[in-house]
Design a protein around this motif. Structure first.
Motif: not given
Ligand code: ZN
Length: 133
Positions: A40, A103, A109
């Motif tokens: 990300q 998503d 994450g």
């Protein structure tokens, strides 16, 4: 879907190092450490507050989502994250209700949490993250 609590507030900053001056230096929150999530293009830093956390987000690339957010809106709150009991179940329910998702399936994450974002067009302009840890 069962939402357990507000997990964290995501705050986009130009510099986590400078951000610490306020969040830790002024407010006295404990800095829990940082982590880079390459997929990300972001470096994150967590500051626990009671049951929740403040997450500072600094872009690691000029074309990353956080850099683009700051270009458009400036530094500030970027997303709100809700902790859910079962993220796959939550996403299935949202799909059934016709809610637009960023998503369709969870990704990994910071801290190894399973996360997924809802589209701000479906949420009155608030970028909502679901997370399961
Ligand atoms: Zn987050």
């Amino acid at each position: 879907m069962k939402i357990l609590k507000i997990d964290h507030l995501g705050v986009a900053v130009n510099s986590i190092e400078n951000g610490k001056d306020f969040w830790s230096g002024v407010l006295g929150l404990e800095f829990e450490g940082d982590e880079t999530v390459d997929a990300q293009k972001v470096k994150t830093a967590f500051f626990p507050v009671g049951e929740g956390e403040v997450e500072l987000l600094e872009s690691t690339a000029p074309d990353g989502p956080i850099a683009r957010f700051i270009d458009k809106k400036g530094e500030g709150i970027q997303h709100v994250a809700f902790r859910v009991e079962n993220i796959e179940e939550a996403l299935d329910e949202l799909k059934q209700k016709g809610v637009r998702l960023i998503d369709e399936t969870p990704r990994i994450g910071a801290g190894g949490a399973k996360i997924a974002f809802l589209h701000p067009k479906a949420t009155s302009g608030v970028l909502v993250e679901l997370c399961e840890r």
